[in-house]
Design a protein around this motif. Structure first.
Motif, mmCIF file in Angstrom:
data_model
loop_
_atom_site.group_PDB
_atom_site.id
_atom_site.type_symbol
_atom_site.label_atom_id
_atom_site.label_comp_id
_atom_site.label_asym_id
_atom_site.label_seq_id
_atom_site.Cartn_x
_atom_site.Cartn_y
_atom_site.Cartn_z
ATOM 1 N N ALA A 160 0.849 -1.198 0.000
ATOM 2 C CA ALA A 160 0.000 0.000 0.000
ATOM 3 C C ALA A 160 0.878 1.239 0.000
ATOM 4 O O ALA A 160 1.879 1.305 0.723
ATOM 5 C CB ALA A 160 -0.918 0.012 1.216
ATOM 6 N N VAL A 161 0.509 2.207 -0.808
ATOM 7 C CA VAL A 161 1.266 3.458 -0.936
ATOM 8 C C VAL A 161 0.329 4.627 -0.661
ATOM 9 O O VAL A 161 -0.768 4.692 -1.210
ATOM 10 C CB VAL A 161 1.875 3.605 -2.344
ATOM 11 N N THR A 162 0.781 5.533 0.183
ATOM 12 C CA THR A 162 0.030 6.769 0.424
ATOM 13 C C THR A 162 0.989 7.949 0.322
ATOM 14 O O THR A 162 2.166 7.840 0.662
ATOM 15 C CB THR A 162 -0.625 6.775 1.817
ATOM 16 N N GLN A 163 0.479 9.056 -0.171
ATOM 17 C CA GLN A 163 1.279 10.273 -0.237
ATOM 18 C C GLN A 163 0.399 11.462 0.140
ATOM 19 O O GLN A 163 -0.801 11.492 -0.164
ATOM 20 C CB GLN A 163 1.873 10.465 -1.630
ATOM 21 N N GLU A 164 1.012 12.417 0.803
ATOM 22 C CA GLU A 164 0.293 13.600 1.260
ATOM 23 C C GLU A 164 1.094 14.843 0.913
ATOM 24 O O GLU A 164 2.329 14.832 0.930
ATOM 25 C CB GLU A 164 0.069 13.553 2.772
ATOM 26 N N LEU A 165 0.377 15.913 0.612
ATOM 27 C CA LEU A 165 0.984 17.223 0.403
ATOM 28 C C LEU A 165 0.609 18.084 1.600
ATOM 29 O O LEU A 165 -0.550 18.492 1.740
ATOM 30 C CB LEU A 165 0.497 17.838 -0.908
ATOM 31 N N LEU A 166 1.575 18.324 2.468
ATOM 32 C CA LEU A 166 1.325 19.075 3.685
ATOM 33 C C LEU A 166 1.503 20.564 3.431
ATOM 34 O O LEU A 166 2.119 20.973 2.456
ATOM 35 C CB LEU A 166 2.274 18.599 4.785
ATOM 36 N N SER A 182 -4.712 23.576 -10.632
ATOM 37 C CA SER A 182 -4.532 22.260 -10.029
ATOM 38 C C SER A 182 -3.463 21.481 -10.783
ATOM 39 O O SER A 182 -3.319 21.599 -12.002
ATOM 40 C CB SER A 182 -5.848 21.477 -10.024
ATOM 41 N N LEU A 183 -2.716 20.683 -10.037
ATOM 42 C CA LEU A 183 -1.686 19.814 -10.581
ATOM 43 C C LEU A 183 -1.903 18.417 -10.037
ATOM 44 O O LEU A 183 -2.072 18.224 -8.828
ATOM 45 C CB LEU A 183 -0.289 20.315 -10.188
ATOM 46 N N LEU A 184 -1.888 17.429 -10.923
ATOM 47 C CA LEU A 184 -2.116 16.045 -10.530
ATOM 48 C C LEU A 184 -0.790 15.356 -10.294
ATOM 49 O O LEU A 184 0.075 15.316 -11.166
ATOM 50 C CB LEU A 184 -2.908 15.309 -11.615
ATOM 51 N N LEU A 185 -0.622 14.824 -9.102
ATOM 52 C CA LEU A 185 0.591 14.111 -8.725
ATOM 53 C C LEU A 185 0.280 12.624 -8.684
ATOM 54 O O LEU A 185 -0.486 12.152 -7.844
ATOM 55 C CB LEU A 185 1.089 14.596 -7.357
ATOM 56 N N GLU A 220 -4.338 9.329 -5.996
ATOM 57 C CA GLU A 220 -3.567 10.422 -6.582
ATOM 58 C C GLU A 220 -3.794 11.694 -5.772
ATOM 59 O O GLU A 220 -4.869 11.932 -5.236
ATOM 60 C CB GLU A 220 -3.973 10.627 -8.039
ATOM 61 N N SER A 221 -2.747 12.500 -5.684
ATOM 62 C CA SER A 221 -2.825 13.752 -4.946
ATOM 63 C C SER A 221 -3.001 14.909 -5.919
ATOM 64 O O SER A 221 -2.414 14.920 -7.000
ATOM 65 C CB SER A 221 -1.559 13.964 -4.109
ATOM 66 N N VAL A 222 -3.797 15.871 -5.521
ATOM 67 C CA VAL A 222 -4.036 17.060 -6.331
ATOM 68 C C VAL A 222 -3.493 18.262 -5.579
ATOM 69 O O VAL A 222 -3.883 18.528 -4.439
ATOM 70 C CB VAL A 222 -5.535 17.247 -6.630
ATOM 71 N N LEU A 223 -2.574 18.970 -6.212
ATOM 72 C CA LEU A 223 -2.001 20.179 -5.639
ATOM 73 C C LEU A 223 -2.715 21.383 -6.229
ATOM 74 O O LEU A 223 -2.731 21.573 -7.445
ATOM 75 C CB LEU A 223 -0.499 20.240 -5.943
ATOM 76 N N ARG A 224 -3.313 22.188 -5.377
ATOM 77 C CA ARG A 224 -4.033 23.389 -5.815
ATOM 78 C C ARG A 224 -3.234 24.626 -5.420
ATOM 79 O O ARG A 224 -2.838 24.776 -4.258
ATOM 80 C CB ARG A 224 -5.434 23.427 -5.216
#
Length: 221
Positions: free
Chosen positions: A14-20, A127-130, A179-183
């Motif tokens: 399992a993989v998780t990623q966060e943009l803090l 928005s940017l999709l990571l 997927e993470s979305v950077l706004r």
């Protein structure tokens, strides 16, 4: 690397990623939970960053000098001032550290920055999709299950103290992820004329003041 026979249950990886944080300057946190223990193996996450996101190589070098993180960037030369529409994508290999509370868990974090984007119409937010990181394992003198892992093309050694070549492997099965979305804030296209007019007016006024001061107090031969 330690000699080890590792049978990895990659279907359970399992993989998780966060943009803090908020805004243009964030912390990218990546966590991986393997299906089984991977004693003696180096664990890393390979991320393909879109043109709108970059890692500052000078900041990364400073963090590595203080042993706060370990990562490799490709390409190594990055224009940190380029806007999103003039920049290229990056490949980041982030080495993950074991979690003392979980023998199968690994994680790491490092600063990531958003580039300026073109003005948009009707919205002040871009928005940017990571995409999801790719999980990689490197087990020197070890054996990985051929059903779960396949050789990966990675030029980076397993660790800084590796004496011989080691083969990285990636999971054959797609890990669970989101997927993470950077706004990030962007300008409004309908304000372009106003911004240009104010910029020209300010530039002209400042240039006039500098010229006036130079003529009044300058010494010309």
């Amino acid at each position: 690397c330690v000699t080890a026979d590792v049978q990895a249950a990659c279907r359970d990886t399992a993989v998780t990623q966060e943009l803090l944080k908020e805004g243009f300057h964030r912390d990218l946190l990546v966590k991986v939970e393997l299906g089984e223990e991977a004693g003696g193996c180096a664990v890393a996450a390979r991320l393909r960053l879109p043109p709108g996101i970059y890692v500052d190589p000078y900041e990364l070098a400073a963090l590595q000098r203080h042993n706060l993180t370990k990562a490799a960037l490709s390409p190594g030369v990055i224009d940190v001032e380029a806007p999103e529409y003039l920049a290229g994508g990056l490949v980041l290999l982030l080495f993950l550290e074991p979690d003392g509370r979980c023998s199968r868990c690994f994680g790491a974090a490092l600063p990531a920055h958003a580039r300026y984007q073109r003005p948009a119409e009707g919205t002040g937010q871009g928005s940017l999709l990571l995409g999801s990181p790719e999980v990689l394992l490197c087990c020197c003198h070890g054996h990985l299950s051929a059903e779960c892992w396949e050789p990966a093309e990675v030029d980076t050694p397993c660790s800084s103290d590796s004496t011989g070549p080691c083969q990285w492997h990636s999971t054959k099965h797609r890990p669970a992820y989101e997927e993470s979305v950077l706004r990030v804030p962007v300008g409004l296209r309908e304000h372009s004329s106003l911004v240009c007019a104010l910029t020209l007016l300010t530039t002209g006024l400042c240039s006039g003041l500098i010229l006036a001061a130079a003529c009044k107090y300058g010494h010309f031969s």
